[in-house]
Design an enzyme around this catalytic site. Structure first.
Site, PDB file in Angstrom:
ATOM      1  N   LYS A 136      33.675  16.429 -47.316  1.00 31.87           N
ATOM      2  CA  LYS A 136      34.343  16.137 -46.039  1.00 31.87           C
ATOM      3  C   LYS A 136      35.671  15.404 -46.244  1.00 31.87           C
ATOM      4  O   LYS A 136      35.962  14.883 -47.327  1.00 31.87           O
ATOM      5  CB  LYS A 136      33.386  15.319 -45.160  1.00 31.87           C
ATOM      6  CG  LYS A 136      32.110  16.081 -44.752  1.00 31.87           C
ATOM      7  CD  LYS A 136      31.264  15.252 -43.783  1.00 31.87           C
ATOM      8  CE  LYS A 136      30.000  15.981 -43.358  1.00 31.87           C
ATOM      9  NZ  LYS A 136      29.223  15.205 -42.337  1.00 31.87           N
ATOM     10  N   TYR A 181      29.450  23.141 -35.977  1.00 30.99           N
ATOM     11  CA  TYR A 181      28.575  22.080 -35.458  1.00 30.99           C
ATOM     12  C   TYR A 181      28.114  22.372 -34.031  1.00 30.99           C
ATOM     13  O   TYR A 181      27.738  21.435 -33.306  1.00 30.99           O
ATOM     14  CB  TYR A 181      29.296  20.734 -35.544  1.00 30.99           C
ATOM     15  CG  TYR A 181      29.278  20.130 -36.940  1.00 30.99           C
ATOM     16  CD1 TYR A 181      28.080  19.836 -37.583  1.00 30.99           C
ATOM     17  CD2 TYR A 181      30.464  19.836 -37.611  1.00 30.99           C
ATOM     18  CE1 TYR A 181      28.054  19.279 -38.855  1.00 30.99           C
ATOM     19  CE2 TYR A 181      30.450  19.270 -38.891  1.00 30.99           C
ATOM     20  CZ  TYR A 181      29.238  18.994 -39.492  1.00 30.99           C
ATOM     21  OH  TYR A 181      29.208  18.429 -40.742  1.00 30.99           O
ATOM     22  N   ARG A 223      19.812  18.250 -50.334  1.00 34.42           N
ATOM     23  CA  ARG A 223      19.563  17.217 -49.312  1.00 34.42           C
ATOM     24  C   ARG A 223      19.156  15.898 -49.997  1.00 34.42           C
ATOM     25  O   ARG A 223      19.566  14.821 -49.572  1.00 34.42           O
ATOM     26  CB  ARG A 223      18.460  17.642 -48.331  1.00 34.42           C
ATOM     27  CG  ARG A 223      18.755  18.885 -47.499  1.00 34.42           C
ATOM     28  CD  ARG A 223      19.793  18.715 -46.433  1.00 34.42           C
ATOM     29  NE  ARG A 223      19.512  17.677 -45.467  1.00 34.42           N
ATOM     30  CZ  ARG A 223      20.261  17.460 -44.371  1.00 34.42           C
ATOM     31  NH1 ARG A 223      21.334  18.218 -44.114  1.00 34.42           N
ATOM     32  NH2 ARG A 223      19.982  16.494 -43.527  1.00 34.42           N
ATOM     33  N   ARG A 258      25.902   9.930 -50.639  1.00 31.86           N
ATOM     34  CA  ARG A 258      26.274   9.127 -49.467  1.00 31.86           C
ATOM     35  C   ARG A 258      26.175   7.637 -49.747  1.00 31.86           C
ATOM     36  O   ARG A 258      26.997   6.850 -49.276  1.00 31.86           O
ATOM     37  CB  ARG A 258      25.431   9.551 -48.262  1.00 31.86           C
ATOM     38  CG  ARG A 258      25.928  10.898 -47.698  1.00 31.86           C
ATOM     39  CD  ARG A 258      24.963  11.507 -46.736  1.00 31.86           C
ATOM     40  NE  ARG A 258      25.541  12.593 -45.951  1.00 31.86           N
ATOM     41  CZ  ARG A 258      24.818  13.440 -45.212  1.00 31.86           C
ATOM     42  NH1 ARG A 258      23.500  13.316 -45.166  1.00 31.86           N
ATOM     43  NH2 ARG A 258      25.405  14.404 -44.531  1.00 31.86           N
ATOM     44  N   ASN A 306      30.661  10.585 -43.761  1.00 33.18           N
ATOM     45  CA  ASN A 306      29.588  10.440 -44.750  1.00 33.18           C
ATOM     46  C   ASN A 306      29.719  11.413 -45.930  1.00 33.18           C
ATOM     47  O   ASN A 306      28.741  11.765 -46.582  1.00 33.18           O
ATOM     48  CB  ASN A 306      28.213  10.503 -44.080  1.00 33.18           C
ATOM     49  CG  ASN A 306      27.937  11.827 -43.395  1.00 33.18           C
ATOM     50  OD1 ASN A 306      28.782  12.718 -43.418  1.00 33.18           O
ATOM     51  ND2 ASN A 306      26.776  11.969 -42.801  1.00 33.18           N
ATOM     52  N   HIS A 330      28.367  17.515 -46.457  1.00 32.86           N
ATOM     53  CA  HIS A 330      27.429  18.278 -45.633  1.00 32.86           C
ATOM     54  C   HIS A 330      26.570  19.128 -46.559  1.00 32.86           C
ATOM     55  O   HIS A 330      27.063  19.629 -47.567  1.00 32.86           O
ATOM     56  CB  HIS A 330      28.176  19.214 -44.671  1.00 32.86           C
ATOM     57  CG  HIS A 330      27.268  20.249 -44.058  1.00 32.86           C
ATOM     58  ND1 HIS A 330      26.527  19.992 -42.930  1.00 32.86           N
ATOM     59  CD2 HIS A 330      26.938  21.513 -44.449  1.00 32.86           C
ATOM     60  CE1 HIS A 330      25.785  21.068 -42.650  1.00 32.86           C
ATOM     61  NE2 HIS A 330      26.017  22.004 -43.559  1.00 32.86           N
ATOM     62  N   GLU A 389      25.540  29.575 -42.611  1.00 32.61           N
ATOM     63  CA  GLU A 389      26.702  28.718 -42.883  1.00 32.61           C
ATOM     64  C   GLU A 389      27.562  29.288 -44.017  1.00 32.61           C
ATOM     65  O   GLU A 389      28.792  29.243 -43.949  1.00 32.61           O
ATOM     66  CB  GLU A 389      26.226  27.303 -43.224  1.00 32.61           C
ATOM     67  CG  GLU A 389      25.621  26.581 -42.021  1.00 32.61           C
ATOM     68  CD  GLU A 389      25.066  25.196 -42.356  1.00 32.61           C
ATOM     69  OE1 GLU A 389      24.523  24.560 -41.455  1.00 32.61           O
ATOM     70  OE2 GLU A 389      25.180  24.759 -43.528  1.00 32.61           O
TER      71      GLU A 389
HETATM   72  P1  GDP Z   1      23.348  16.121 -41.688  1.00 28.71           P
HETATM   73  O1  GDP Z   1      22.674  17.477 -41.735  1.00 28.71           O
HETATM   74  O2  GDP Z   1      22.676  15.096 -42.559  1.00 28.71           O
HETATM   75  O3  GDP Z   1      24.836  16.209 -41.963  1.00 28.71           O
HETATM   76  O4  GDP Z   1      23.190  15.570 -40.204  1.00 28.71           O
HETATM   77  P2  GDP Z   1      23.285  16.286 -38.762  1.00 28.71           P
HETATM   78  O5  GDP Z   1      23.386  17.781 -38.882  1.00 28.71           O
HETATM   79  O6  GDP Z   1      22.202  15.727 -37.900  1.00 28.71           O
HETATM   80  O7  GDP Z   1      24.667  15.739 -38.172  1.00 28.71           O
HETATM   81  C1  GDP Z   1      25.893  16.277 -38.565  1.00 28.71           C
HETATM   82  C2  GDP Z   1      26.861  15.156 -38.841  1.00 28.71           C
HETATM   83  O8  GDP Z   1      27.146  14.478 -37.623  1.00 28.71           O
HETATM   84  C3  GDP Z   1      26.339  14.064 -39.784  1.00 28.71           C
HETATM   85  O9  GDP Z   1      26.550  14.366 -41.145  1.00 28.71           O
HETATM   86  C4  GDP Z   1      27.127  12.841 -39.345  1.00 28.71           C
HETATM   87  O10 GDP Z   1      28.421  12.821 -39.946  1.00 28.71           O
HETATM   88  C5  GDP Z   1      27.294  13.081 -37.872  1.00 28.71           C
HETATM   89  N1  GDP Z   1      26.255  12.368 -37.112  1.00 28.71           N
HETATM   90  C6  GDP Z   1      24.957  12.697 -36.926  1.00 28.71           C
HETATM   91  N2  GDP Z   1      24.318  11.799 -36.166  1.00 28.71           N
HETATM   92  C7  GDP Z   1      25.252  10.872 -35.842  1.00 28.71           C
HETATM   93  C8  GDP Z   1      25.228   9.665 -35.053  1.00 28.71           C
HETATM   94  O11 GDP Z   1      24.204   9.281 -34.489  1.00 28.71           O
HETATM   95  N3  GDP Z   1      26.404   8.972 -34.974  1.00 28.71           N
HETATM   96  C9  GDP Z   1      27.565   9.403 -35.568  1.00 28.71           C
HETATM   97  N4  GDP Z   1      28.679   8.679 -35.441  1.00 28.71           N
HETATM   98  N5  GDP Z   1      27.620  10.516 -36.311  1.00 28.71           N
HETATM   99  C10 GDP Z   1      26.482  11.237 -36.448  1.00 28.71           C
END
Ligand code: GDP
Length: 139
Positions: free
Chosen positions: A10, A50, A86, A103, A113, A116, A127
């Site tokens: 990212k 997303y 993961r 991370r 973070n 992805h 994807e």
């Molecule tokens: P991942 O699969 O671990 O990347 O998580 P998700 O698919 O649930 O979310 C996508 C991305 O959105 C995450 O990597 C975070 O950067 C962001 N994100 C998810 N949940 C939150 C949240 O509660 N707060 C904020 N600020 N960002 C979030």
């Protein structure tokens, strides 16, 4: 089973020149980088990528962030690559990421973070197809 997953390094990480350090963690974990390209994501690309989160309160910030600088899209291949990556990435909220994970080592914030990774083999296929053709992937 040999599997493929989509990884994205990212903008928070490309900005700090961390591509090589993150790739080292990936390779040391036994995953092979079989496709890789540095791109600037368009707003449309980020919104589509997303799309599942479009009703979430953090969606606007996430799209803004993902289009704020270059990203490196990657196809990783290996035994159980989806779940393996993961583990290597660590928890979504870096405050909860285990020691030695990407991370925990490099994330700046919940949004920033650093990486992805696809969360299922089905999503991985979808994807990967958003960024790569088969000809771009050399296993
Ligand atoms: P991942 O699969 O671990 O990347 O998580 P998700 O698919 O649930 O979310 C996508 C991305 O959105 C995450 O990597 C975070 O950067 C962001 N994100 C998810 N949940 C939150 C949240 O509660 N707060 C904020 N600020 N960002 C979030």
């Amino acid at each position: 089973m040999t599997e493929r997953t989509l990884s994205i390094i990212k903008p928070d990480a490309t900005r700090r020149n961390l591509t090589g350090k993150i790739n080292a963690v990936i390779e040391e974990a036994g995953l092979r980088i079989v496709g890789q390209r540095r791109i600037r994501m368009s707003r449309a690309q980020a919104e589509a990528f997303y799309g599942i989160h479009k009703e979430k309160p953090f969606f606007g910030e996430l799209v803004e962030f993902m289009t704020s600088g270059p990203v490196v899209v990657q196809v990783l291949e290996g035994e159980g690559a989806v779940s393996r990556y993961r583990e290597v990435m660590g928890a979504t909220n870096p405050a909860n990421a285990a020691p030695g994970t990407i991370r925990q080592l490099y994330a700046e914030s919940f949004t920033g973070n650093s990486v992805h990774g696809s969360d299922s083999p089905e999503n991985a296929r979808d994807e990967i197809s958003q960024f790569f053709t088969e000809a771009d992937i050399v296993g």
